[in-house]
Scaffold this motif. Structure first.
Motif, PDB file in Angstrom:
ATOM      1  N   ASP A   1      61.051  87.292  96.130  1.00  0.00           N
ATOM      2  CA  ASP A   1      60.438  87.047  94.775  1.00  0.00           C
ATOM      3  C   ASP A   1      60.040  85.895  94.535  1.00  0.00           C
ATOM      4  O   ASP A   1      59.395  85.646  93.473  1.00  0.00           O
ATOM      5  N   LYS A  45      71.949  92.525  88.758  1.00  0.00           N
ATOM      6  CA  LYS A  45      71.501  93.329  87.656  1.00  0.00           C
ATOM      7  C   LYS A  45      72.171  92.600  86.555  1.00  0.00           C
ATOM      8  O   LYS A  45      73.390  92.614  86.278  1.00  0.00           O
ATOM      9  N   SER A  47      64.017  90.437  91.155  1.00  0.00           N
ATOM     10  CA  SER A  47      63.484  91.417  90.479  1.00  0.00           C
ATOM     11  C   SER A  47      64.217  92.962  91.112  1.00  0.00           C
ATOM     12  O   SER A  47      64.217  93.976  90.442  1.00  0.00           O
ATOM     13  N   ASP A  48      64.195  92.862  92.402  1.00  0.00           N
ATOM     14  CA  ASP A  48      64.800  93.898  93.170  1.00  0.00           C
ATOM     15  C   ASP A  48      66.055  93.730  93.953  1.00  0.00           C
ATOM     16  O   ASP A  48      65.976  93.118  94.971  1.00  0.00           O
ATOM     17  N   VAL A  49      67.139  94.292  93.376  1.00  0.00           N
ATOM     18  CA  VAL A  49      68.370  93.631  94.144  1.00  0.00           C
ATOM     19  C   VAL A  49      68.477  94.173  95.513  1.00  0.00           C
ATOM     20  O   VAL A  49      69.183  93.357  96.320  1.00  0.00           O
ATOM     21  N   ASP A  50      68.293  95.243  95.659  1.00  0.00           N
ATOM     22  CA  ASP A  50      68.546  95.851  97.142  1.00  0.00           C
ATOM     23  C   ASP A  50      67.511  95.322  98.010  1.00  0.00           C
ATOM     24  O   ASP A  50      68.126  94.641  99.396  1.00  0.00           O
ATOM     25  N   ARG A  51      66.292  94.846  97.771  1.00  0.00           N
ATOM     26  CA  ARG A  51      65.407  93.999  98.464  1.00  0.00           C
ATOM     27  C   ARG A  51      66.105  92.721  98.691  1.00  0.00           C
ATOM     28  O   ARG A  51      66.004  92.034 100.040  1.00  0.00           O
TER      29      ARG A  51
END
Length: 225
Positions: A151, A72, A28-32
Protein backbone atom coordinates in the motif's frame (compact mmCIF):
# COMPACT_ATOMS: atom_id res chain seq x y z
CA UNK A 1 3.15 19.71 33.39
CA UNK A 2 6.60 20.79 32.26
CA UNK A 3 8.51 18.81 29.65
CA UNK A 4 10.97 17.69 32.32
CA UNK A 5 8.40 16.55 34.85
CA UNK A 6 7.68 12.84 35.18
CA UNK A 7 4.48 11.69 36.84
CA UNK A 8 5.09 8.98 39.42
CA UNK A 9 2.98 6.59 41.39
CA UNK A 10 1.96 8.54 44.52
CA UNK A 11 2.11 5.49 46.77
CA UNK A 12 5.56 4.23 45.80
CA UNK A 13 7.23 7.20 44.18
CA UNK A 14 8.17 4.85 41.33
CA UNK A 15 7.90 5.73 37.68
CA UNK A 16 5.07 3.92 35.89
CA UNK A 17 6.35 1.81 33.00
CA UNK A 18 4.70 2.86 29.73
CA UNK A 19 5.56 0.47 26.92
CA UNK A 20 4.75 1.17 23.27
CA UNK A 21 3.23 -2.09 22.10
CA UNK A 22 1.11 -1.53 18.98
CA UNK A 23 1.42 0.55 15.80
CA UNK A 24 -1.59 0.56 13.47
CA UNK A 25 -0.88 0.20 9.75
CA UNK A 26 -3.62 1.30 7.30
CA UNK A 27 -4.01 -1.14 4.39
CA UNK A 28 -6.50 -1.58 1.54
CA UNK A 29 -6.22 -5.34 0.98
CA UNK A 30 -5.91 -7.28 4.23
CA UNK A 31 -4.89 -10.62 2.73
CA UNK A 32 -2.28 -8.99 0.49
CA UNK A 33 -0.83 -7.17 3.49
CA UNK A 34 -0.83 -10.38 5.54
CA UNK A 35 1.12 -12.18 2.81
CA UNK A 36 3.66 -9.35 2.63
CA UNK A 37 4.38 -9.11 6.36
CA UNK A 38 4.56 -12.89 6.65
CA UNK A 39 7.12 -12.86 3.83
CA UNK A 40 9.26 -10.48 5.89
CA UNK A 41 9.66 -13.30 8.41
CA UNK A 42 7.67 -11.51 11.09
CA UNK A 43 5.76 -13.55 13.70
CA UNK A 44 2.01 -13.83 13.17
CA UNK A 45 0.40 -13.29 16.57
CA UNK A 46 -3.29 -13.02 15.71
CA UNK A 47 -5.79 -13.12 12.87
CA UNK A 48 -9.26 -12.51 14.24
CA UNK A 49 -12.30 -12.16 11.98
CA UNK A 50 -15.83 -11.73 13.34
CA UNK A 51 -17.20 -12.97 10.02
CA UNK A 52 -18.88 -9.73 8.99
CA UNK A 53 -17.41 -6.28 9.49
CA UNK A 54 -14.20 -6.60 11.51
CA UNK A 55 -10.84 -8.30 11.13
CA UNK A 56 -7.55 -7.63 12.91
CA UNK A 57 -4.13 -9.13 12.20
CA UNK A 58 -1.07 -8.67 14.38
CA UNK A 59 2.57 -9.23 13.40
CA UNK A 60 5.76 -8.72 15.43
CA UNK A 61 9.19 -8.13 13.87
CA UNK A 62 11.99 -10.42 15.14
CA UNK A 63 13.33 -9.19 18.47
CA UNK A 64 10.81 -6.35 18.72
CA UNK A 65 8.79 -5.44 21.81
CA UNK A 66 6.32 -3.57 19.60
CA UNK A 67 3.90 -5.14 17.14
CA UNK A 68 1.87 -3.87 14.19
CA UNK A 69 -1.80 -4.46 13.53
CA UNK A 70 -3.93 -3.93 10.44
CA UNK A 71 -7.21 -5.23 9.14
CA UNK A 72 -10.80 -4.30 8.32
CA UNK A 73 -12.35 -1.40 10.24
CA UNK A 74 -9.23 -1.11 12.37
CA UNK A 75 -8.38 2.48 11.41
CA UNK A 76 -9.87 5.32 9.39
CA UNK A 77 -6.42 6.42 8.15
CA UNK A 78 -5.83 6.29 4.41
CA UNK A 79 -4.02 3.15 3.21
CA UNK A 80 -0.33 3.89 2.70
CA UNK A 81 -0.34 6.97 4.94
CA UNK A 82 1.90 5.44 7.63
CA UNK A 83 5.41 6.75 6.95
CA UNK A 84 8.72 6.87 8.78
CA UNK A 85 8.26 3.54 10.58
CA UNK A 86 11.66 2.69 12.03
CA UNK A 87 13.16 -0.78 12.39
CA UNK A 88 16.43 -0.75 14.31
CA UNK A 89 19.12 -3.20 13.17
CA UNK A 90 22.71 -3.78 14.25
CA UNK A 91 23.88 -4.71 10.73
CA UNK A 92 22.26 -2.79 7.88
CA UNK A 93 23.70 -4.87 5.06
CA UNK A 94 22.64 -8.12 6.71
CA UNK A 95 19.11 -6.72 7.09
CA UNK A 96 19.05 -5.67 3.43
CA UNK A 97 20.34 -9.06 2.33
CA UNK A 98 17.63 -10.79 4.37
CA UNK A 99 14.84 -8.81 2.70
CA UNK A 100 16.26 -9.34 -0.78
CA UNK A 101 16.41 -13.08 -0.08
CA UNK A 102 12.67 -12.87 0.61
CA UNK A 103 12.04 -11.10 -2.73
CA UNK A 104 11.28 -7.78 -1.01
CA UNK A 105 12.44 -4.65 -2.83
CA UNK A 106 14.58 -2.39 -0.65
CA UNK A 107 16.61 0.74 -1.34
CA UNK A 108 20.36 0.96 -1.36
CA UNK A 109 21.95 2.13 1.88
CA UNK A 110 21.96 5.89 2.35
CA UNK A 111 22.96 8.52 4.89
CA UNK A 112 22.26 12.17 5.58
CA UNK A 113 23.96 15.22 4.09
CA UNK A 114 25.10 16.80 7.34
CA UNK A 115 23.00 19.85 8.09
CA UNK A 116 21.28 19.84 4.68
CA UNK A 117 17.54 19.41 5.17
CA UNK A 118 16.24 20.35 1.73
CA UNK A 119 15.64 18.24 -1.33
CA UNK A 120 13.13 16.14 -3.23
CA UNK A 121 13.86 12.79 -1.61
CA UNK A 122 11.43 10.93 0.59
CA UNK A 123 11.58 12.33 4.13
CA UNK A 124 13.26 10.57 7.00
CA UNK A 125 14.47 11.46 10.47
CA UNK A 126 17.40 13.73 9.59
CA UNK A 127 15.72 15.63 6.76
CA UNK A 128 14.78 15.08 3.16
CA UNK A 129 18.16 14.82 1.46
CA UNK A 130 19.60 11.33 1.07
CA UNK A 131 23.22 10.66 0.15
CA UNK A 132 23.95 7.32 -1.51
CA UNK A 133 25.87 4.75 0.51
CA UNK A 134 26.23 4.08 4.25
CA UNK A 135 27.66 6.75 6.54
CA UNK A 136 31.37 7.06 5.58
CA UNK A 137 32.43 6.88 9.23
CA UNK A 138 29.98 4.05 9.94
CA UNK A 139 28.56 6.09 12.78
CA UNK A 140 25.78 4.61 14.87
CA UNK A 141 22.33 6.04 13.99
CA UNK A 142 23.63 7.34 10.64
CA UNK A 143 22.98 4.66 7.99
CA UNK A 144 19.56 3.77 6.57
CA UNK A 145 17.66 1.80 3.94
CA UNK A 146 13.97 1.99 3.09
CA UNK A 147 11.19 -0.23 1.77
CA UNK A 148 7.41 -0.10 1.40
CA UNK A 149 4.54 -2.51 1.84
CA UNK A 150 2.09 -3.03 -1.07
CA UNK A 151 0.00 0.00 0.00
CA UNK A 152 3.03 2.29 0.22
CA UNK A 153 3.39 2.40 4.00
CA UNK A 154 7.01 3.42 4.45
CA UNK A 155 9.55 1.53 6.55
CA UNK A 156 13.16 2.38 7.36
CA UNK A 157 16.03 0.29 8.61
CA UNK A 158 18.32 2.35 10.85
CA UNK A 159 21.66 0.87 11.86
CA UNK A 160 22.47 1.37 15.55
CA UNK A 161 25.51 -0.27 17.06
CA UNK A 162 26.19 2.07 20.00
CA UNK A 163 23.41 3.85 21.88
CA UNK A 164 23.70 7.44 22.99
CA UNK A 165 24.46 7.84 26.72
CA UNK A 166 21.49 7.22 28.98
CA UNK A 167 19.46 5.31 26.39
CA UNK A 168 20.22 1.88 27.83
CA UNK A 169 20.60 0.88 31.47
CA UNK A 170 24.07 -0.64 31.76
CA UNK A 171 22.80 -2.88 34.55
CA UNK A 172 20.26 -4.44 32.21
CA UNK A 173 22.25 -5.27 29.07
CA UNK A 174 20.19 -7.57 26.87
CA UNK A 175 20.07 -8.75 23.26
CA UNK A 176 16.79 -9.44 21.53
CA UNK A 177 18.23 -11.93 19.03
CA UNK A 178 21.24 -14.18 18.54
CA UNK A 179 22.13 -12.09 15.49
CA UNK A 180 22.44 -8.95 17.61
CA UNK A 181 24.64 -10.73 20.15
CA UNK A 182 26.87 -12.18 17.42
CA UNK A 183 27.30 -8.71 15.90
CA UNK A 184 28.23 -7.27 19.31
CA UNK A 185 30.79 -10.04 19.85
CA UNK A 186 32.30 -9.40 16.42
CA UNK A 187 32.70 -5.69 17.16
CA UNK A 188 34.23 -6.50 20.55
CA UNK A 189 36.63 -8.97 18.91
CA UNK A 190 37.77 -6.38 16.37
CA UNK A 191 38.28 -3.76 19.09
CA UNK A 192 40.11 -6.28 21.30
CA UNK A 193 42.44 -7.12 18.44
CA UNK A 194 43.42 -3.45 18.27
CA UNK A 195 43.82 -3.45 22.06
CA UNK A 196 46.30 -6.34 21.89
CA UNK A 197 48.22 -4.59 19.11
CA UNK A 198 48.59 -1.52 21.32
CA UNK A 199 49.73 -3.53 24.36
CA UNK A 200 51.92 -5.84 22.29
CA UNK A 201 50.85 -8.94 24.18
CA UNK A 202 48.11 -11.52 24.44
CA UNK A 203 45.33 -10.55 26.84
CA UNK A 204 44.53 -13.61 28.93
CA UNK A 205 41.63 -11.70 30.50
CA UNK A 206 39.95 -11.21 27.12
CA UNK A 207 36.54 -12.47 28.34
CA UNK A 208 36.21 -9.68 30.89
CA UNK A 209 37.43 -7.17 28.29
CA UNK A 210 34.75 -8.37 25.83
CA UNK A 211 32.06 -8.18 28.49
CA UNK A 212 33.08 -4.68 29.54
CA UNK A 213 33.16 -3.53 25.90
CA UNK A 214 29.72 -4.93 25.09
CA UNK A 215 28.05 -3.47 28.20
CA UNK A 216 29.64 -0.07 27.63
CA UNK A 217 28.77 -0.05 23.94
CA UNK A 218 25.12 -0.82 24.52
CA UNK A 219 24.85 1.75 27.30
CA UNK A 220 26.55 4.46 25.25
CA UNK A 221 29.47 4.78 27.66
CA UNK A 222 33.15 5.39 26.72
CA UNK A 223 34.63 2.19 25.31
CA UNK A 224 37.71 0.49 26.81
CA UNK A 225 40.97 1.08 25.00
Amino acid sequence: MSTNEVRTNDATGARVDTKLEIVVIPVSDVDRAKEFYARLGWRLDADYDNGSDFRVIQFTPPGSGCSVIFGKNVTAAAPGSAQGLYLIVSDLEAARDDLRSRSVEISEAFHGAGDVYAGTDEPYLFGRHRVSGPDPDHGSYRSFASFKDPDGNGWLFQEITTRLPGRIDAEGTTFATTTDLVAALQRAAAAHGEHEKRTGQHDADWANWYADYIVREQAGKPLPS
